[in-house]
Each structure stands twice: as structure tokens, then as C-alpha cells.
Design a protein around this motif. Structure first.
Motif, short mmCIF file in Angstrom:
data_model
loop_
_atom_site.label_atom_id
_atom_site.label_comp_id
_atom_site.label_asym_id
_atom_site.label_seq_id
_atom_site.Cartn_x
_atom_site.Cartn_y
_atom_site.Cartn_z
N GLN A 108 7.01 -0.98 13.92
CA GLN A 108 6.56 -0.09 12.85
C GLN A 108 5.46 -0.75 12.03
N THR A 126 9.13 7.19 5.65
CA THR A 126 10.42 7.85 5.86
C THR A 126 11.01 7.47 7.21
N ALA A 127 10.14 7.24 8.18
CA ALA A 127 10.60 6.87 9.53
C ALA A 127 10.94 5.39 9.65
N SER A 153 13.35 4.27 16.63
CA SER A 153 13.30 5.54 15.90
C SER A 153 12.10 5.59 14.95
N THR A 205 9.15 6.49 17.09
CA THR A 205 9.24 7.93 17.35
C THR A 205 8.80 8.73 16.13
N GLY A 206 9.27 8.35 14.96
CA GLY A 206 8.93 9.06 13.74
C GLY A 206 7.46 8.94 13.38
N GLU A 207 6.87 7.78 13.63
CA GLU A 207 5.45 7.60 13.34
C GLU A 207 4.59 8.43 14.30
N LYS A 228 5.48 11.26 15.54
CA LYS A 228 5.58 12.64 15.04
C LYS A 228 4.68 12.85 13.81
#
Length: 688
Positions: free
Chosen positions: A189, A246-247, A299, A302-304, A306
Motif C-alpha cells: 500500500q 480507507t483501504a 485488501s 484491491t481497495g486502491e 478500486k
């Protein structure tokens, strides 16, 4: 990123420590103690025996607050210089290291064609830098602006990432934790402009004010670059970063070596993190066609992805443009540099003034061509006798750790045998590398500061890529000899001590041995024990991440560490903001173990003879004073707040209080029940 797991440092993560050196001055504050003046032939540099006795506050009992007792007068008399966010013994040595490095660079600058001298000159020529304004990064920004779609933008961002510009994801080449003889590409991240996800998400008035100031800073940078509608565009970029935050995993989650070991294939990225052009990104990064990759926070990745997919192209372009401006602001004209410092130095860390230019220049070149300078630094400032003395100390503390392991009652015999084998396989690195880095392929121009920074970053990036498919370079160092720090690397099963930390107050051959063992001895023990802390213990003698403890060992170990987490959770350096015992656990374990084994090593060094009484102090008292002196530190409130949110180390005050877990400390200072630091024998955490 897994870097925080791979390399556990004494003071701070490498990136954070580098940032602190970039943003903070090296001026000695009032009433500071440290290696400022040369010592006489037989006198230590600090005090009569290596400890600054005048810095104590004898009105405070040791059991009330050992930091204040041992350093209270120093703390009251010391003013944090205007261009620092904190001040302490590490900074004293940073001053010395910078001054010494400056002499090397000043001489090199007199020789056109000398790369380190030319690099330094390109930074010091402020008039030339100001004349260029934003022009040096305009081609980077133009490339981003010209991207016709998201795929083209990602390719441009990847190219800039190779030149030191941050992106959505962090990537590096390192050892595969479960196959430590192999290099692998790791992803994790990234993408935030503030230090941690909490700065975006936590409901706190101070952090809310920082969020407002950050958006104003983003708008200011866009305006300086000549971009219109800056406020609205900055707000959109902030909202994108908030979605990324948030991710993100928390820093405590990201410490777990098991949870952050996740192997993905190239196809997994597309399947598990859709919405991002992974194939084109990896090709542009130079990391395509690898059999597997490590992903630290699945995760979050994945969130980044998105967040990227959901964001409009213009917002992503502004996000990338601001990454360029942030990365290169210190090397652009004064208006960019001052705006950048005003937020990151003053608003975020509380530092009123920026350090003088020569110090920033020394830090820059030390980061970009550190081993080229380090070779000269060692020749001038690190005599063979210092290395030999440090070698002996390391051997003594390793031996003390071995005794501790052999006598453990809670560890199963089969685990104990493996632990001793791991200890025996340690590689200590002292002072400097055996092989120096070759910078012959790096192009440096005397009149091209931004180009020099970009090429230096690209040089290091390519050097890392070149490791893929080759044997592990076990001679590699991750710190320069001029660095005031130390580290443990579990996948290498090594402990590393740069030359510059092997000085007072950590180590002085003319000081009383008790002070040296409480200083550098405990530091050595700290780094050794990182290989046996809550994450380092998961790596075996070969550096492999594997289960080699019995379930019962793990359960017993956790019963100790849970108590340590609770102990540090209770500390409240700022009203309403506590130390995070879970985040600082690894360092707290290392401090506890470092003190324990260093005291054993000191007692053994006495050869059965009693320690002398010096200035009314016993040997054990001087040992604990040596420890307390190392952690003399004073923070500005914003910097302390930032450290509590994001630093895996407890503040210096709380690190000193580790002593309350050691039985001999109570006897040394006659600490009685009823005092603030008193713990019953059952409450004291004893691991090793």
C-alpha cells in the motif's frame, strides 16, 4: 510495505529517519551534552566517566520517574532549536556526522568532475536553482497531462516512480521471506501524502486542522505550478487520498510477517485487484514476467485499485502531478521549497524554521551517493581500534544472549536448540561495508540538480532490479557509515552498526565500561533481540519465515508480550493520546531484552571483581544511567503526536522506563512499593 518487517531499526524506519534528517537542523541546543569537543588523552567526552551527572534532577526519585531523575535538569535546560521538531542525543551525533561529511563534500566541490562534489554543488547553487523555477519538472508534468487515458497515465506514473516519485503502490526488490536465497518483487500500500491513514480518518480536532492545512498546501502547490482552479482540484485529490486511506491496513496490522506474506501471480493482480492496468504498469516498472510477486496488504491493494477505477482521469492526473511537486519541491525554486517545508516541517511537525542549505545538501548527497562519501568518512573518522572494540562488545553481548537462551525455563528444549543455532549463525556488520558501491554508471552534472536527483533515484531503482535472478548479495548494507542508527535484518540473520553510532554517548573507549554497556551494549542487545521479537522470532537460522516454535512456546511468549502491550498502552505522553503498545511492541521487546543481556555482559566483563564506586555511583547505577542518557529526547507537540500515531518506537521518555521491568534496577536504586514506577515481581515483564 514489508520494509518495516525486513529491517528493524533502533531509532525509526529508514524512510522516517531520512525524512527527519532532511527536515531538521543539526544545531546544538542550549545545555546540550554530547561529543561536541574533543576529549583529552584519558578523559571521556562526556562528564568524568561518560555520563553527564549535571543533567540529573535529584529532586525526582528514580522510582517516581527514572527519565526525570536521570535527565530532568538536561530536559529543563535544553531548548529545541528553531529548525528542529525534536532534539536529543541522536541529534548531537547527527550534528557531528553532518559537519564531518560537509568537510568531505566541500573538498570534493573544489574538483569539477568529482561526482559527489558536483552533486553537492548543484544543490548549493541556489541562484541557479531559483532561476529555473518549476521548469525542471515541467516535462514530467506535461507527460502526465498529455496522457489520453488511464493506462497511458499509469505508464507515465510508473516511469516517474523509477525516478523517486511516489505512486499508488510501493514496490521494491528484496528477499523472498520463505525462500531467502531468492530475490522477489514486492508490492504494498502507498499513495498517501499524510503520514498515516489516521490523519484522514480519525475524528480528532488536531488532525482535522491538519487535513484543512493539507488541502491548502495542495492548492498552493498547484497554483505555484501555474495550474488554475487549484482549490477545487486539491479537494478532489484529497478525497481520492481519503478513499485510498480507507483501504489501507493499520500500522499494527502491517507489522505481522505472516499476514503480509502473500504470493500473487501476474494473473492474480488482474483477478484480485481489478480496475487497474497491471500488465502495463509492471512493464513500465520493469517488473513484468516474474513467476510470482509478494503483496504485503492484499485488501489494501484491491481497495486502491478500486479507488483508481472510480476516480476521474483529471483527478488522477492532478494526484500524479502533486506527487511530482512533492517529491521535487526541495530541489526547485525557493517558493516551492518554502511551501513544502511550511506544511511538512512546520504544520505537521512543529518546526518553526528550515535548516540551513548546506545541511540539506549534505543530507541529499549522503542519501544519493552515500557509500562514495562513506568510504572517505571511514578513512578519516573511524579508526581500526574503534571497530575492534565494537567487535568485542558485540561478541560479549551475543554470548550473554546465548546464556539467556540456554537458561530459559519457558521455551521447549527443541526450540531452544534451534534458537541457539540461529544466534550462532548471526552475521554482525560493524562500521562499514567490505565492498563499496560502484557509482561509475551514474551521471551527475554540476548544473542540473533535478536531473541529478532523478538520475540518482533511477540508478538505485535499476540497481535493485538488477538483483532479480542473481544470488543474494549478503555484503549489502542498507545504511551508510554516516548514519546514526542500527538495524537487524531477519532474512539476512544479521545485525548492522554503522560507524557514526559508535561514538559517545553510545560508546567511548575512555568511558567507564558500565556506561558503554548501558549505551552501545544495550543497543547491540536490542538489535540481536529483534531476531527474537514478536516478528523476528518467526525467521529461522537461514532467514526463512517458517514455524519453528512449538505452539506452547508461542502461547507462553504471547502471555509475556500481552503484558508489555498493556504496559505501554497505559503511557499517555499527550493528554488523550497514548503510546500504541501493539505498534511499538517489537521495539519494546528489543529494549527490554537489550538491557537484560547487556547488564549480564557487563557483569561478566568484571571478571568476578566488584565494580568500582565512581562519584558515589555503583556500577549498576552507571549502567542504567548510560541507558537513560542515550534516550534523552525532547519533542515539539506536533512531532510527538505524529510519532505516537505512526512511529513503531515509543518516545524516548517511555523507552527509558523499560528499566522498571528489570529486577536489578529496583535493588540498584532502592525503589520501594508505592512509587509510580514500582511493579510487583509478578507485574514485571521478563521474556529473556
Amino acid at each position: 510495505m514489508r520494509t518495516s518487517i525486513l529491517v528493524a531499526c533502533l531509532l525509526a524506519s529508514t524512510a522516517a529517519f531520512a525524512q527527519s534528517q532532511t527536515n531538521q537542523t543539526r544545531t546544538v541546543g542550549k545545555a546540550a551534552t554530547g561529543p561536541v569537543a574533543p576529549a583529552s588523552a584519558n578523559k571521556p567526552q562526556i562528564g568524568d566517566f561518560g555520563f553527564d551527572m549535571a543533567g540529573r534532577d535529584l529532586s525526582v526519585k528514580p522510582g517516581t520517574d527514572f527519565f526525570d531523575h536521570s535527565s530532568g535538569t538536561w530536559y529543563k535546560a535544553t531548548e529545541i532549536p528553531a529548525d528542529r521538531s525534536s532534539y536529543g542525543m541522536f541529534h548531537v551525533l547527527q550534528d557531528l556526522s553532518l559537519e564531518r561529511t560537509r568537510t568531505i563534500l566541500d573538498e570534493a566541490a573544489k574538483r569539477p568532475g568529482d561526482k559527489v562534489g558536483d552533486f553537492y554543488t548543484s544543490f548549493m547553487d541556489e541562484a541557479a536553482v531559483n532561476a529555473k523555477g518549476v521548469a525542471p519538472v515541467k516535462p514530467m508534468i506535461a507527460t502526465l497531462a498529455g496522457a489520453k487515458d488511464k493506462t497511458a497515465l499509469v505508464q507515465a506514473m510508473a516511469a516517474l516512480q523509477r525516478q523517486g516519485v511516489g505512486g499508488l503502490f510501493g514496490t521494491y526488490v528484496g528477499q523472498d521471506d520463505k525462500a531467502p536465497d531468492t530475490y522477489i518483487v514486492s508490492f504494498g500500500q502507498s499513495g498517501l501524502g499524510l503520514p498515516d491513514r489516521d490523519y484522514y480518518l480519525k475524528d480528532d480536532a488536531k488532525l482535522a486542522a491538519i487535513r484543512t492545512a493539507y488541502q491548502a498546501y495542495l492548492a498552493q502547490m498547484l497554483t505555484l505550478a501555474g495550474e488554475p482552479n487549484a482549490q477545487a482540484r486539491a479537494a478532489a485529490v484529497f478525497n481520492l487520498e481519503k478513499a485510498i486511506a480507507t483501504a489501507h491496513w493499520t500500522r499494527i496490522e502491517s507489522r505481522d510477517a505472516d499476514k503480509t506474506y502473500n504470493k500473487w501471480t501476474a494473473a492474480d493482480f488482474a483477478a484480485k485487484a481489478p480496475g487497474f492496468p497491471w500488465a502495463q504498469y509492471m512493464t513500465a516498472l520493469g517488473t513484468a514476467n516474474r513467476p510470482a510477486y509478494l503483496v504485503a496488504q492484499p485488501s489494501a491493494v484491491t481497495g486502491e485499485a478500486k479507488a483508481f477505477a472510480d476516480a476521474p482521469l483529471p483527478v488522477l492526473k492532478d494526484f500524479a502531478t502533486l506527487k511530482v511537486l512533492r517529491a521535487y519541491a526541495p530541489y526547485l525554486s525557493t517558493n516551492f521549497d518554502k511551501a513544502n517545508f511550511a506544511f511538512y516541517g512546520t504544520t505537521l511537525s512543529g518546526t518553526p524554521e528550515q535548516q540551513v542549505r548546506w545541511k540539506r545538501g549534505v543530507s541529499l548527497v549522503s542519501g544519493g551517493m552515500g557509500e562514495a562519501i562513506g568510504q572517505q568518512y571511514v578513512a578519516k573518522y573511524f579508526p581500526p581500534e574503534s571497530k575492534a572494540a565494537a567487535d568485542d562488545l558485540v561478541k560479549n553481548v551475543i554470548a550473554a544472549m546465548g546464556e539467556r537462551l540456554r537458561n530459559l525455563e519457558w521455551m521447549a528444549p527443541e526450540t531452544k536448540t534451534k534458537a541457539l543455532a540461529k544466534l550462532a549463525a548471526f552475521t554482525p556488520k560493524i562500521g562499514y561495508p567490505d565492498q563499496w558501491r560502484d557509482y561509475s554508471a551514474l551521471q551527475i552534472r554540476r548544473d542540473d540538480l533535478v536531473g541529478n536527483v532523478a538520475r540518482s533515484n533511477a540508478f538505485e531503482y535499476q540497481r535493485d532490479l538488477n538483483k532479480l535472478g542473481k544470488p543474494i548479495d549478503r555484503a549489502e548494507w542498507f545504511m551508510t557509515p554516516m548514519t546514526i542508527n542500527a538495524y537487524a535484518n531477519p532474512t539476512m540473520n544479521e545485525i548492522v552498526f554503522p560507524a557514526a553510532i559508535l561514538q559517545p554517548p553510545f560508546f567511548d573507549p575512555k568511558a567507564d565500561p558500565a556506561v558503554n554497556y548501558g549505551g552501545i551494549g544495550a543497543v547491540i542487545g536490542h538489535e540481536i533481540s529483534h531476531h527474537f521479537d514478536d516478528q523476528g522470532r518467526k525467521y529461522d537460522a537461514t532467514g526463512k519465515l517458517t514455524d519453528w516454535w512449538t505452539p506452547q512456546d508461542v502461547e507462553r511468549f504471547k502471555s509475556f508480550t500481552d503484558k508489555l502491550v498493556a504496559q505501554y498502552d497505559a503511557y499517555e505522553p499527550i493528554p488523550g493520546q497514548h503510546v500504541q503498545g501493539g505498534l511499538t511492541l517489537g521495539e519494546n521487546i528489543a529494549d527490554l531484552a537489550g538491557l537484560t543481556v547487556a547488564l549480564d555482559a557487563y557483569h561478566k566483563s568484571l571478571g568476578g571483581k566488584p565494580a568500582p564506586v565512581i562519584d558515589g555511583t555503583t556500577g549498576d547505577q552507571r549502567f542504567y544511567y548510560g541507558w537513560a542518557q542515550v534516550w534523552r529526547t525532547k519533542f515539539r507537540e506536533p512531532a510527538l503526536r505524529q510519532a505516537l500515531l505512526s512511529d513503531p518506537h515509543a518516545p524516548g521518555h517511555q523507552r527509558v522506563l523499560t528499566v522498571r521491568n528489570l529486577d536489578p534496577w529496583y535493588a540498584s536504586f532502592d525503589v520501594k512499593p508505592g512509587t509510580a514506577l514500582f511493579l510487583t515481581p509478578e507485574q514485571r515483564v521478563r521474556i529473556w
